[in-house]
Design an enzyme around this catalytic site. Structure first.
Site, PDB file in Angstrom:
ATOM      1  CG  HIS A   1      -2.228  -0.673   0.976  1.00 47.16           C
ATOM      2  ND1 HIS A   1      -3.148  -0.199   0.059  1.00 47.16           N
ATOM      3  CD2 HIS A   1      -2.771  -1.793   1.502  1.00 47.16           C
ATOM      4  CE1 HIS A   1      -4.209  -0.994   0.055  1.00 47.16           C
ATOM      5  NE2 HIS A   1      -4.002  -1.963   0.908  1.00 47.16           N
TER       6      HIS A   1
ATOM      7  CG  ASP B   1      -2.715   1.558   3.944  1.00 44.79           C
ATOM      8  OD1 ASP B   1      -2.679   2.584   3.243  1.00 44.79           O
ATOM      9  OD2 ASP B   1      -1.781   1.238   4.695  1.00 44.79           O
TER      10      ASP B   1
ATOM     11  CE1 TYR C   1      -8.657   5.721 -14.083  1.00 46.87           C
ATOM     12  CE2 TYR C   1      -7.036   6.501 -12.498  1.00 46.87           C
ATOM     13  CZ  TYR C   1      -7.804   5.475 -13.020  1.00 46.87           C
ATOM     14  OH  TYR C   1      -7.726   4.228 -12.482  1.00 46.87           O
TER      15      TYR C   1
ATOM     16  CD  GLU D   1      -0.357   3.933  12.067  1.00 49.42           C
ATOM     17  OE1 GLU D   1      -0.450   2.899  11.372  1.00 49.42           O
ATOM     18  OE2 GLU D   1      -0.067   3.914  13.293  1.00 49.42           O
TER      19      GLU D   1
END
Length: 436
Positions: free
Chosen positions: A133, A138, A336, A412
């Protein structure tokens, strides 16, 4: 612009900005603190078990089961491995959508010191590869799961329906397969019920942790794949006059393509990029080959410029090749589209972002030449896609490993800000669209 998009924008123009009372904001904050350990645990589990595009089997099972346990109505196997959950508030009302992508990349993390580093291997284009990832999906998946949990706990405080879209294959489906946002839409993700707006985020390295960047209008570039085959005439390397050297022609084409963005387009309107990233040709030092292949990418922030540059690339390659007696075959595969944040929706939702992160931590981000298939949803309904910084304050932001790097890391402590932002956007948007 579609008729539906026009009608929604008229409603946005008519309705003033509205945010929920401070009590809701406090409850969101309290739940974020309560669920922070679960948020981190989910992110680390997804990180340790990454899956490539259209192969997100384990991830989607966890997502679907989690949503079902929250009491959501869940549809599995949308666009192969996608999951869609519906959460209803205290009373009927409008519908809005929140989207997270789930797929990982063929990137090695073998040298990571993280206790939850990936050691997963999988097959990519017929080869065994390491999987990581390396783009933060994630984080996106874990964030949206906790958003679903918080909003389900708060459903007595809001009216309407929230559609949670967990999308596979944002990085692009495997060769020969369909997938991603385009297939999700084809399979009805924007119907029954139809959301009036959609929101999504992307964690990004190099931006300070917990800061939010947004941009009205064109925010991320379109992405088109460029393939050029230069066909010459093979001959001995010691006697080039007996053939047509496609290597020299390819070199001239590469240089010629650079004049498109530097000399032929109005860069004061929008920036653009034409990059050749791969050259394939030749097998020996003394054999001039019969052909050379060039692979690259075209990035633009304007649809008209996108079409114009594609035409210029084709003409430049063909004319240069012709002048040398060679031929150029040009293939441009449209990828895209430009990620365009609806200006009216963005203006009304900035305050929601400021509530989540703090006004001093929300800023107008520069254009990003990366591409996102979130843009596909925005072609049908107004959308806002924003960026969440995940690089610690004390780190050197200029040296932070970028997304897609094998050294990509996430602070995090920034993730709860993403949770609060999506919660606040959802509740405020439902209130906005629910006004008569």
């Amino acid at each position: 612009m579609s008729f539906m998009l026009i009608m929604i924008n008229e409603q946005l123009t008519a309705n003033p900005t509205m945010t929920q009372p401070a009590s809701i904001q406090l409850l969101i904050e309290q739940y974020c603190q309560q669920f922070i350990n679960e948020l981190v645990a989910l992110r680390r589990d997804f990180h340790q078990h990454p899956e490539l595009s259209n192969r997100e089997y384990r991830t989607s099972r966890i997502v679907a089961t989690y949503l079902e346990q929250l009491g959501l109505s869940v549809t599995r196997e949308v666009a192969h491995t996608g999951v869609v959950g519906l959460l209803h508030g205290s009373q009927p009302g409008p519908t809005i959508a929140l989207r997270a992508d789930m797929d990982a990349l063929p990137v090695s993390e073998n040298h990571s010191t993280l206790s939850f580093a990936s050691h997963v291997k999988s097959e990519y284009e017929g080869k065994e590869v390491d999987v990581m990832h390396a783009c933060g999906h994630d984080c996106h998946t874990a964030i949206l799961l906790i958003v679903a949990k918080i909003l389900s706990n708060l459903k007595e405080h809001w009216q309407g329906t929230i559609k949670f879209i967990f999308q596979p294959a944002e990085e692009g489906p495997p060769e020969g397969e369909e997938g991603g946002a385009e297939l999700m839409i084809a399979e009805g993700v924007l119907n029954d019920p139809a959301p009036l707006a959609i929101f999504g985020l992307h964690v990004i390295a190099g931006m300070k942790s917990g800061h939010i960047g947004y941009r009205s209008g064109a925010a991320m570039a379109s992405s088109d794949t460029l393939k050029i085959t230069i066909k010459g005439n093979q001959t001995h390397g010691a006697m080039p006059w007996l053939g047509v050297d496609p290597i020299v022609v390819a070199s001239q084409v590469i240089l010629g393509l650079q004049t498109i963005t530097s000399r032929q387009i109005d860069v004061t309107h929008e920036p653009a990029i034409v990059t050749i990233a791969c050259i394939q040709g030749g097998i020996r030092d003394n054999i001039i080959p019969d052909q050379v292949k060039l692979l690259g990418t075209i990035r633009t922030f304007d649809e008209d410029m996108r079409v114009d540059i594609a035409k210029r690339v084709t003409e430049t390659a063909k004319h240069i090749a012709m002048s040398a007696g060679a031929q150029a075959e040009v293939q441009i595969d449209r990828g895209y589209s430009v990620t365009v944040n609806d200006p009216q929706l963005t203006e009304k939702m900035v305050h929601s972002l400021e509530i989540a992160a703090g006004k001093e931590k929300v800023f107008i981000a520069p254009k990003l030449t990366g591409a996102e298939d979130f843009s596909k949803y925005q072609q049908y309904i107004p959308g806002l896609f924003f960026f969440l910084g995940i690089t610690p304050e004390e780190s050197s932001h200029g040296q932070a490993a970028p997304n897609h790097s094998p050294h990509f890391t996430v602070d995090e402590s920034a993730l709860p800000v993403g949770v609060k932002a999506l919660c606040q956007l959802a509740i405020d948007a439902l209130s906005l669209f629910g006004q008569k």
